[in-house]
Design an enzyme around this catalytic site. Sequence first.
Site, PDB file in Angstrom:
ATOM      1  N   HIS A   1      28.263  13.262  27.647  1.00  0.00           N
ATOM      2  CA  HIS A   1      28.180  12.439  28.847  1.00  0.00           C
ATOM      3  C   HIS A   1      29.540  12.380  29.550  1.00  0.00           C
ATOM      4  O   HIS A   1      30.584  12.419  28.899  1.00  0.00           O
ATOM      5  CB  HIS A   1      27.713  11.025  28.500  1.00  0.00           C
ATOM      6  CG  HIS A   1      26.302  10.985  28.001  1.00  0.00           C
ATOM      7  ND1 HIS A   1      25.771   9.895  27.351  1.00  0.00           N
ATOM      8  CD2 HIS A   1      25.305  11.907  28.042  1.00  0.00           C
ATOM      9  CE1 HIS A   1      24.519  10.134  27.023  1.00  0.00           C
ATOM     10  NE2 HIS A   1      24.217  11.362  27.433  1.00  0.00           N
TER      11      HIS A   1
ATOM     12  N   HIS B   1      16.457  14.596  32.525  1.00  0.00           N
ATOM     13  CA  HIS B   1      16.150  15.817  31.788  1.00  0.00           C
ATOM     14  C   HIS B   1      15.736  15.577  30.329  1.00  0.00           C
ATOM     15  O   HIS B   1      15.585  16.544  29.574  1.00  0.00           O
ATOM     16  CB  HIS B   1      17.305  16.830  31.877  1.00  0.00           C
ATOM     17  CG  HIS B   1      18.634  16.318  31.438  1.00  0.00           C
ATOM     18  ND1 HIS B   1      19.779  16.417  32.194  1.00  0.00           N
ATOM     19  CD2 HIS B   1      19.009  15.685  30.305  1.00  0.00           C
ATOM     20  CE1 HIS B   1      20.795  15.894  31.548  1.00  0.00           C
ATOM     21  NE2 HIS B   1      20.358  15.449  30.387  1.00  0.00           N
ATOM     22  N   ASN B   2      15.566  14.305  29.939  1.00  0.00           N
ATOM     23  CA  ASN B   2      14.992  13.972  28.631  1.00  0.00           C
ATOM     24  C   ASN B   2      13.828  13.014  28.861  1.00  0.00           C
ATOM     25  O   ASN B   2      14.047  11.814  29.029  1.00  0.00           O
ATOM     26  CB  ASN B   2      16.015  13.278  27.715  1.00  0.00           C
ATOM     27  CG  ASN B   2      17.033  14.228  27.121  1.00  0.00           C
ATOM     28  OD1 ASN B   2      17.079  15.397  27.453  1.00  0.00           O
ATOM     29  ND2 ASN B   2      17.869  13.717  26.249  1.00  0.00           N
TER      30      ASN B   2
ATOM     31  N   HIS C   1      19.656  22.443  31.934  1.00  0.00           N
ATOM     32  CA  HIS C   1      20.272  21.179  32.377  1.00  0.00           C
ATOM     33  C   HIS C   1      21.792  21.257  32.396  1.00  0.00           C
ATOM     34  O   HIS C   1      22.469  20.285  32.720  1.00  0.00           O
ATOM     35  CB  HIS C   1      19.808  20.008  31.516  1.00  0.00           C
ATOM     36  CG  HIS C   1      20.446  19.912  30.158  1.00  0.00           C
ATOM     37  ND1 HIS C   1      20.571  20.985  29.308  1.00  0.00           N
ATOM     38  CD2 HIS C   1      20.990  18.852  29.494  1.00  0.00           C
ATOM     39  CE1 HIS C   1      21.154  20.588  28.185  1.00  0.00           C
ATOM     40  NE2 HIS C   1      21.431  19.302  28.279  1.00  0.00           N
ATOM     41  N   GLY C   2      22.328  22.419  32.059  1.00  0.00           N
ATOM     42  CA  GLY C   2      23.773  22.604  32.066  1.00  0.00           C
ATOM     43  C   GLY C   2      24.114  23.978  31.522  1.00  0.00           C
ATOM     44  O   GLY C   2      23.245  24.846  31.381  1.00  0.00           O
TER      45      GLY C   2
END
Length: 383
Positions: A141, A243-244, A298-299
């Site tokens: 995060h 995204h979760n 997502h990344g």
Amino acid sequence: MDTNVQTITEQVSLIASEQTWIEGAAIQQLKKTAELDGMVRVAGMPDLHPGRGYPIGAAFYTRDKIYPALVGNDIGCGMSLWQSSLKVSKINLDKFAKKFARVEAPLDDSWCELVAERKKEKNITNHSFDLSLGTIGGGNHFTEFQAIDQVYDTDALSALGLDKKQLQLLVHSGSRGLGQSILVEHIRQFNHTGLNAGSENAQRYLQQHDEAVRWAELNREFIARRFLEAGKADGQMILDINHNLVTAKTLDNQNGYLHRKGATPSDAGYVVIPGSRGDYTYLVRPLPSDKSLYSLAHGAGRKWRRGECQGRLSHKYKKDDLYQTPLGSRVICGNKELLYDEAPQAYKKCQSVVSDMADAGLVEVIARLRPVLTFKTHGDCAG
């Protein structure tokens, strides 16, 4: 076969080029998840990497079953992009970095009225975790100020209201202790067994899940607001995406449930795909497709597991070396282990991940954003 869509088994596909390195353990987890009762299809993204039992960077489609463990403990984790009133050209990094000394403590009384108002608007009744509201948390995060570095679609950028002269703010966080408590309680009662869709237990989980998603969205909002306030700036949210999560979804004319664990929805408008703190972030227009289960990376995706990064890097990079990046950005992170675990070298190149999806016909790139200041934590309080 579609470019960059690899068929592993009849149920399992992987959105990645042959050149993209994916850890074998992640592929095995992807296959194992496909064996769960009620599982119809599984799709891995180019940022796929191993998780605790289940892979991260994947989407899972079930019929008649809901699996809270596939969503994980950080329900609603996602990305929020805000445009600030700060001019990129006016930023002095040395002075700017000093403004964020008090952004990790619980929100003080000056926020109470707005918190109560926004919780009511979002129908959030849980008060047990209010002290965590507006806090980033640990792991991967972060909050990052960014500059729009390259524009590939001027019209799309204008339609979103984005201005290249303005400093952008990207927030990555989720539901903190609330999501954790929901999963822990589920595992205590049901272990990793899925819930029968429509059952009382499934309905109770979905109610808790949906509130945790709203809480996560609100958490990102207050993180952004307090960083903007600390930076003496105003701002406007451009987009927010989770995204979760698990959502009801019709696929092949049949109803089911789409679980995403570290997978960005491609059926909810524009999204950002962030790189590591020393890499670019990409703003993309999704082209929704069932071949990826309406999901995207997502990344950038991890190359190395947490806990082994310091051993891999400390012989080459001293701690102080990691506070600056090759792109000229600054990093605030007082936790030494986290500083190494989240080093750019521990991640794949974001451009390769985005290129894999573009070549698969899943995204069109709108703009590239460069990190300016990445905030993780001031000290050993990253949990």
